[in-house]
Structures are given as structure tokens and as C-alpha cells.
Design an enzyme around this catalytic site. Structure first.
Site, PDB file in Angstrom:
ATOM      1  N   GLU A  60      13.472   1.540   3.389  1.00 18.18           N
ATOM      2  CA  GLU A  60      13.987   2.426   2.331  1.00 18.18           C
ATOM      3  C   GLU A  60      14.005   1.713   0.980  1.00 18.18           C
ATOM      4  OE1 GLU A  60      14.445   5.528   2.820  1.00 18.18           O
ATOM      5  OE2 GLU A  60      14.243   5.490   4.991  1.00 18.18           O
ATOM      6  N   ASP A  80       6.533   0.465   4.879  1.00 14.74           N
ATOM      7  CA  ASP A  80       6.528  -0.263   6.152  1.00 14.74           C
ATOM      8  C   ASP A  80       6.089  -1.710   5.939  1.00 14.74           C
ATOM      9  OD1 ASP A  80       7.370   1.892   7.610  1.00 14.74           O
ATOM     10  OD2 ASP A  80       5.427   2.342   8.535  1.00 14.74           O
TER      11      ASP A  80
HETATM   12 ZN   LIG Z   1       9.956   6.139   4.345  1.00 16.44          ZN
END
Ligand SMILES: [Zn+2]
Length: 414
Positions: free
Chosen positions: A277, A358
Site C-alpha cells: 500500500e 508488489d
Molecule cells: Zn494494490
């Protein structure tokens, strides 16, 4: 209302085309459940889980298929019977000016659409989600959630609609003014929503002191991401599905975690999911997404300004004159296919952003492993489709399918 009116033909093709595209994507997606599971995913999707997934996704597709069918039938029925003209004529009998009359028309049609979707929403929550063990929503919460959303739509949505109708009724530069107005409004909402709207539905409470909270603050400090507060949200009152999100800007930034995430994931996984996030923030994904949606809105409003000037467009729906409020609603029908096209671009960008976040997370925590574990657990627990059909992915997936995410994470050099 004849085939010689190009607006009529375009709107009919739009409505039927979108319906069949969704039908095809749903069907193809279910067919893909029979595809052999590749090695990377075998551990998350053993045969027992696959059986549950097949049933869950088929049940869900049934609800959305019925809903689409009923909505299509209702729209065609109202259109065929001259219902739009009747609603317009009825609204005019109240004797208000064109702007208020337009807002009444918008409110009536929106309310009808909401009421029509309610049974399907109830079927999904208390039928499908409950059957597969996800639902925690009580009937009381369901009713109060819907009343609250309707009230918010009235309090916030109607004044906004009034301003837009006013622009298009009286201002030659209406598309430009509306664009500026909606841009300002959406910026305002990103500040107000976390503070005033989300707490209407969710309860935020400060996270208890402990190892996890320390780990979160340590991560935020390491990544130079100032955080004021970490809260826990009572997502478990509605669903057992887990989630995490950020709210707030600048110095008042606060992290909010669903209590369901805390219950089902390890500390390392939660920290990796948070790093993901934070990655969205560090890679400036919010301003990029916002810019794209402002460009799309500009295109849409320019088209709207053009369409609203055409009496033939209104005639295609059995209306006389060019009533603005009704025009806004009917333009939505015509815009659907184009909305899907611009949606493809937005979703494609969103999936790319997920890969970037990611990769950021893997580097931030020094290993891809915790995020891989966290994603595997989420996919398994949520009964996600292991290999969704590309058409479904293009049309609806804001996140890449699990297999692609895991493959990309394996390739990240930490
Ligand atoms: Zn995301």
C-alpha cells in the site's frame, strides 16, 4: 422512435451489446474453471478448494446474470411503453422551473434503479455470500446501510445534480464549467470521505499497542512514510473477507486495517501488504489515476454537451424538446460502450500499478516471500478464480490474476 433515427439505433446497439458482452465474459470465465492448475498455484487451489470455488463463482454469476436480465427488460419495457416521456410530463406538472424539474426526473429514475437492485443485493449477501460462509451482515445492518446510502445520495448527489443541470440549461460553456466543478468536487471528497463519510458505515478504533503496531511504525519509518495513527476497522460486521487501506493525506495520514486481516494473517504478511500500500503512494499512483479520470471526464462531458443539443437524441427515447435532466440520464445509456473502452485503459493501468506496488513491497521488506504468502492466503480464503478469462480480466479486474502476480514477484530481484 424509429430505425431511421441514428440515436435510437446507437442506443439499442449499446444496450444489447453491453449486455451480451457481459454475458459472454461471465460464461467464458466459468468455463476456465476446468483448466488444469499450473504448479505455482497447485498449493493454494487443491481439488477440494476448486470445488468450492466452482460453486461460489457459479452462484455469483447467477445473481449478476439475473440482475442484468431484469435491468435490461425493465429498460426496454420503459423505453417501449414511452415511460421516459411519461416521467418527464409528470415531473413538469409540479410547475417548477426546468432545473428543478430535471433534478426531480434524475432523482426518480435513480431511486427506481436503486430499488430494482436491492433484491439482487440481498440475494447476493444473504444467499450467495452466506451460503459460502463469508457473510456477517445482519438484516438490520443491511437495511441501515441502504438507508444511509440513499440519504447520502440525496444530501450530496441532488445538489451536485442541480448544479450540473443548471450549467447545461443556461451556460454555453457547460462542459467546461461542469468539468471544473466535478474536478474540484472529487478533490474535496478525497479529503472529506475518510473523515466524514467512511465513519458513517465503519467503526475506526485505535490499534492496540504491541508487536504488530511497532512493526508497522518501524516499516513506515524505514520507508520514510510519516504515519500519525493506525486504526482497526470493524469489517467483520459485514464480511469475513479481509482488506487494508489508507486514508488521509500529508501530515494527517492514517493507516486503517480491517480486523479480518488481523485475524487471518501473520505479522510478516500484514507488514508486506502494508508495504504494498505504501508502494502505491511512493509510486504516485493516486495522482496518475486521478489525471486519467479527469481526462476521461473531459471527453465524456464534451460528448454530453453535443448530444444534449440534438432533439433527435431525445426523440429516440420518445421525448419532445431537449429536457436537460432527462438527457443526463439517457446519455448514460448511450455512453456505456465508450465507458467500457475508457474503463479498459483505466483497469489496465491499475493492474500495472499493482505489479509496481508488489515489486516495491518485496524490496521494502527485503524478500518477496511474505507478500507471496499473504497473496496466496487471500486468494485461497476469498475463493478467487485461479485463472480468470482474459475478457473478464480486461473488463473488470483492477488487480492482476493471482498467477501473474506470483510470477512477477518471483522475478523481482530483491
Ligand atoms: Zn494494490
Amino acid at each position: 422512435m424509429t430505425l431511421s433515427n441514428p440515436w435510437f439505433v446507437a442506443a439499442l446497439i449499446a444496450v444489447l451489446g453491453v449486455f451480451h458482452l457481459e454475458l459472454a465474459s461471465r460464461f467464458l470465465n466459468l468455463m476456465r474453471l476446468g483448466k488444469p492448475i499450473p504448479g505455482r498455484l497447485a498449493e493454494i487451489f487443491p481439488e477440494g478448494t476448486m470445488e468450492k470455488i466452482r460453486e461460489y463463482l457459479a452462484d455469483g454469476a447467477k445473481v449478476s446474470g439475473f440482475q442484468d436480465g431484469v435491468s435490461l427488460a425493465a429498460l426496454i419495457g420503459v423505453w417501449w411503453a414511452g415511460g421516459f416521456g411519461m416521467i418527464q410530463a409528470k415531473a413538469e406538472t409540479f410547475g417548477f422551473g426546468p432545473v428543478t424539474t430535471g433534478v426531480i426526473v434524475i432523482a426518480v429514475i435513480m431511486l427506481a434503479q436503486t430499488l430494482l437492485s436491492l433484491p439482487f443485493s440481498a440475494w447476493d449477501t444473504f444467499g450467495v455470500e452466506a451460503k459460502h460462509g463469508f457473510n456477517r451482515t445482519t438484516v438490520g445492518t443491511f437495511i441501515s446501510d441502504n438507508i444511509k446510502s440513499l440519504a447520502l445520495m440525496a444530501i450530496i448527489g441532488l445538489p451536485v445534480a442541480w448544479v450540473i443541470v443548471w450549467f447545461f440549461q443556461y451556460q454555453p460553456l457547460a462542459p467546461l464549467y461542469t468539468w471544473l466543478f466535478l474536478a474540484a468536487f472529487s478533490v474535496l471528497m478525497t479529503f472529506l470521505a475518510p473523515r466524514f463519510l467512511m465513519p458513517i458505515f465503519l467503526k475506526f478504533s485505535p490499534m492496540e499497542d504491541g508487536e504488530l503496531k511497532e512493526a508497522i511504525f518501524a516499516l513506515a519509518k524505514k520507508l520514510d512514510f510519516p504515519v500519525m495513527e493506525v486504526s482497526v476497522v470493524d469489517g467483520s460486521r459485514r464480511s469475513s473477507k479481509a482488506n487494508a487501506f489508507f486514508a488521509g493525506f500529508g501530515k494527517t495520514r492514517r493507516i486503517a486495517l480491517f480486523d479480518t486481516l488481523l485475524q487471518s494473517h501473520t505479522k510478516e504478511e500484514i507488514v508486506a501488504i502494508l508495504a504494498h500500500e505504501i508502494g502505491h503512494n511512493k509510486c504516485r499512483h493516486v495522482p496518475v489515476t486521478m489525471t486519467l479520470s479527469l481526462v476521461e471526464m473531459g471527453v465524456m462531458l464534451a460528448l454530453l454537451g453535443w448530444v444534449l443539443k440534438s432533439p433527435d437524441f431525445f426523440a429516440a427515447f420518445g421525448l419532445q424538446g431537449t429536457p436537460v435532466g432527462m438527457g443526463l440520464v439517457l446519455f448514460g445509456i448511450l455512453y456505456q460502450p465508450l465507458g467500457i473502452v475508457t474503463g479498459l485503459l483505466g483497469l489496465w493501468m491499475s493492474r500495472r500499478h499493482e505489479f509496481q506496488a508488489d515489486a516495491y513491497a518485496a524490496k521494502a521488506v527485503g524478500s518477496a516471500q511474505p507478500l507471496v504468502q499473504g497473496l496466496k492466503r487471500l486468494s485461497h480464503d476469498h475463493l478467487s478464480h485461479p485463472q480468470p478469462h482474459p475478457l473478464k480480466v480486461w473488463l473488470h479486474y483492477s488487480h492482476p490474476p493471482i498467477g501473474e502476480r506470483l510470477a512477477a514477484l518471483e522475478a523481482v530481484r530483491v
